[in-house]
Design an enzyme around this catalytic site. Structure first.
Site, short mmCIF file in Angstrom:
data_model
loop_
_atom_site.label_atom_id
_atom_site.label_comp_id
_atom_site.label_asym_id
_atom_site.label_seq_id
_atom_site.Cartn_x
_atom_site.Cartn_y
_atom_site.Cartn_z
CG ASN A 185 -1.90 -1.19 1.16
OD1 ASN A 185 -1.97 -1.89 0.15
ND2 ASN A 185 -2.62 -1.42 2.24
CG HIS A 238 -20.09 36.65 -28.33
ND1 HIS A 238 -20.83 36.13 -27.30
CD2 HIS A 238 -19.67 37.86 -27.91
CE1 HIS A 238 -20.87 37.00 -26.30
NE2 HIS A 238 -20.16 38.06 -26.64
CB SER A 253 -9.87 12.66 -48.01
OG SER A 253 -10.93 11.88 -48.55
CE LYS A 294 -11.33 17.85 -47.01
NZ LYS A 294 -12.46 17.13 -46.40
CG ASN A 303 -8.95 16.33 -44.18
OD1 ASN A 303 -9.46 17.31 -44.71
ND2 ASN A 303 -9.26 15.08 -44.50
CD GLU A 358 -10.16 17.33 -38.16
OE1 GLU A 358 -11.36 17.19 -38.38
OE2 GLU A 358 -9.27 16.91 -38.92
CE1 TYR A 369 -4.26 0.30 -2.59
CE2 TYR A 369 -5.16 -1.76 -1.77
CZ TYR A 369 -4.67 -1.00 -2.81
OH TYR A 369 -4.61 -1.54 -4.06
N1 ARG Z 1 -1.50 -3.29 -7.29
C1 ARG Z 1 -1.98 -2.62 -6.14
C2 ARG Z 1 -2.46 -1.20 -6.47
O1 ARG Z 1 -2.21 -0.76 -7.53
C3 ARG Z 1 -0.91 -2.52 -5.11
C4 ARG Z 1 -1.39 -2.53 -3.69
C5 ARG Z 1 -2.11 -3.77 -3.39
N2 ARG Z 1 -2.34 -3.90 -1.99
C6 ARG Z 1 -3.09 -4.89 -1.53
N3 ARG Z 1 -3.22 -4.95 -0.28
N4 ARG Z 1 -3.69 -5.73 -2.33
O2 ARG Z 1 -3.09 -0.54 -5.71
#
Ligand code: ARG
Length: 462
Positions: free
Chosen positions: A114, A160, A281, A287, A289, A294, A321
């Site tokens: 995490n 405008h 085109s 053309k 373009n 775009e 998380y």
């Molecule tokens: N691949 C996960 C993400 O992108 C990483 C963290 C995953 N953590 C867990 N406890 N499963 O968030």
């Protein structure tokens, strides 16, 4: 199932994962882009663990060497990614264990995926911000370079999308420099919040292991260390903010693209686009373009969509998380890649386009671009603005009926409109003279624009 074949988290599980779940949950197919940053973060983490005595120096060295080797394999394309290992973090960790043995099993001490993923992502975005800033400067330079070429060219300015007042082409180019400058400031501001270290907050609550987060921050160049593990484990503000800045950049480019698409039409004929940035085109042989313009306009939609996705993604997520957050990466990668490509191509188009000076000049006396200047002249003679507005409005109606510009009305018409209008009006009518009459700071007055061009040249070192 032994851990060496399966998941690092397999211990508590009694059966295998459904292959559809593996496919559904994997992220390595896109988060492999984080590999270099993952390795950087892991090396810093190992160095720190050696410093605090959790690892020996030798163990930390083995880990750093192993990770460098893996980084090389990934860069060369010889690394085999395993989707069943979910993400880039576990792919690299498993490869490390396979290469250096049990020492590799110590790397994940005092951290979690995490805080690891947030660290990697922040490092990646930090690099992307620096890359984009360079590209934005190049685009600003392309606009400023035009100022020499287009010196003195007058364009009709629009509100405008109706002809409004005359402006110098250089005033136009610098308008985009200003917008891009604000984008650069926003990027810089966002970078400071991106550049904060989450590593060491572990899963959500911190760790009992002896770690030194400041040391990791110093090694990785983070400006600060995030102070609340619950916050940092759940925070994706930094990614959303970055995507917001990207979205504004895309919006600015979309405005520019739309304008140049119009200007390059037969109807406007203001601009000749460089052919290397146009396509043809398959059916209409004549053309040429403006596809790059775009698509610049069109790709803005996906950048806006990515921002929207991220905002919806985090809505109502409880701390800390949640796996939902894995969905952030593709949105961010896509926006970054898209905007970088747009900015790069815009730079080439801006540098390569040519103004059709003659066609522009021929149409400048259409649309009464000098009417407001004449009104302001009348105000200068002591007439209240609302009264002057009415008088000049009537005069314009007369000229419209006669099918002539204001400068071709006979003096008698001006005197009939207001007694204080005399032959001096001809000194300010016509776009060239109208332009000269401007004086305010920030206006299209030639002196003011020249000063701004100078400021921009100095600022960009061009
Ligand atoms: N691949 C996960 C993400 O992108 C990483 C963290 C995953 N953590 C867990 N406890 N499963 O968030």
């Amino acid at each position: 199932m032994s851990e060496s074949q399966g998941k690092p988290w397999a211990g508590v599980f009694e059966g295998a994962t459904d292959p559809r779940v593996e496919k559904f949950t994997e992220s390595v197919s896109y988060d492999h882009r984080l590999y270099a940053h993952d390795i950087l973060g892991s090396v810093a983490h190992a160095h720190m663990l050696a410093k605090t005595g959790v690892l020996t120096e030798d163990e930390s060295d083995q880990i750093a060497k192993g990770l460098a080797q893996i980084g090389k394999q990934i860069a060369e394309g010889s690394f085999v990614f395993r989707p069943e290992l979910e993400d880039i973090h576990m792919n690299i960790e498993r490869a490390l264990i396979e290469q250096i043995g049990d020492v590799g099993r110590k790397l994940h001490t005092g951290r979690s995926r995490n805080d690891q993923v947030s660290t990697d992502f922040r490092l990646w975005i930090r690099d992307a911000i620096d890359r984009l800033d360079d590209l934005l400067v190049n685009l600003q330079r392309a606009f400023v370079s035009r100022c020499e070429r287009d010196e003195g060219v007058i364009l009709p300015g629009y509100t405008h999308l109706q002809r409004a007042q005359p402006v110098l082409a250089n005033h136009y180019w610098l308008a985009y420099c200003e917008k891009l400058e604000r984008d650069r400031l926003r990027l810089r501001d966002c970078r400071a919040r991106v550049n904060q270290l989450p590593l060491g907050t572990a899963a959500l609550a911190g760790t009992t292991i002896a770690i030194d987060r400041q040391m990791v921050a110093d090694e990785l160049g983070f400006e600060g260390v995030l102070a609340n593990s619950l916050d940092s484990s759940s925070d994706r503000d930094f990614a959303i903010e970055y995507c917001f800045v990207l979205t504004l950049i895309a919006e600015h480019l979309s405005t520019w693209a739309e304008e140049w698409i119009l200007w390059s039409t037969f109807e406007f004929s203001f601009l000749k686009l460089p052919q290397a940035y146009c396509t043809g085109s398959s059916i209409m042989p004549q053309k040429i373009n403006p596809d790059v313009l775009e698509l610049t306009r069109g790709k803005t939609a996906r950048v806006v969509g990515n921002l929207q996705s991220l905002l919806v993604l985090v809505k109502g997520l409880p701390l800390a998380y949640n796996r939902d957050l894995q969905e952030d990466k593709e949105r961010v990668f896509d926006s970054a890649e898209t905007v970088e490509a747009c900015v790069e191509l815009a730079t080439a188009v801006v540098a390569g386009a040519e103004l059709n000076r003659e066609a522009i000049a021929q149409q400048l006396d259409r649309g009464y671009l000098d009417a407001t200047t004449l009104m302001e002249y009348l105000i200068g003679l002591g007439i209240p603005q609302r009264t002057a507005h009415g008088i000049i409005g009537n005069l314009v109606a007369v000229a419209m009926k006669a099918g002539v510009p204001l400068s071709e009305l006979p003096l008698a018409e001006f005197q009939a409109a207001h007694k204080s209008l005399d032959e001096k009006v001809f000194d300010i009518l016509g776009v060239e003279r109208a332009i000269e009459a401007f004086s305010s700071y920030g206006s299209t007055a030639p002196k003011e624009v020249a000063k701004q061009v100078e400021i921009w040249r100095k600022r960009l070192g061009t």
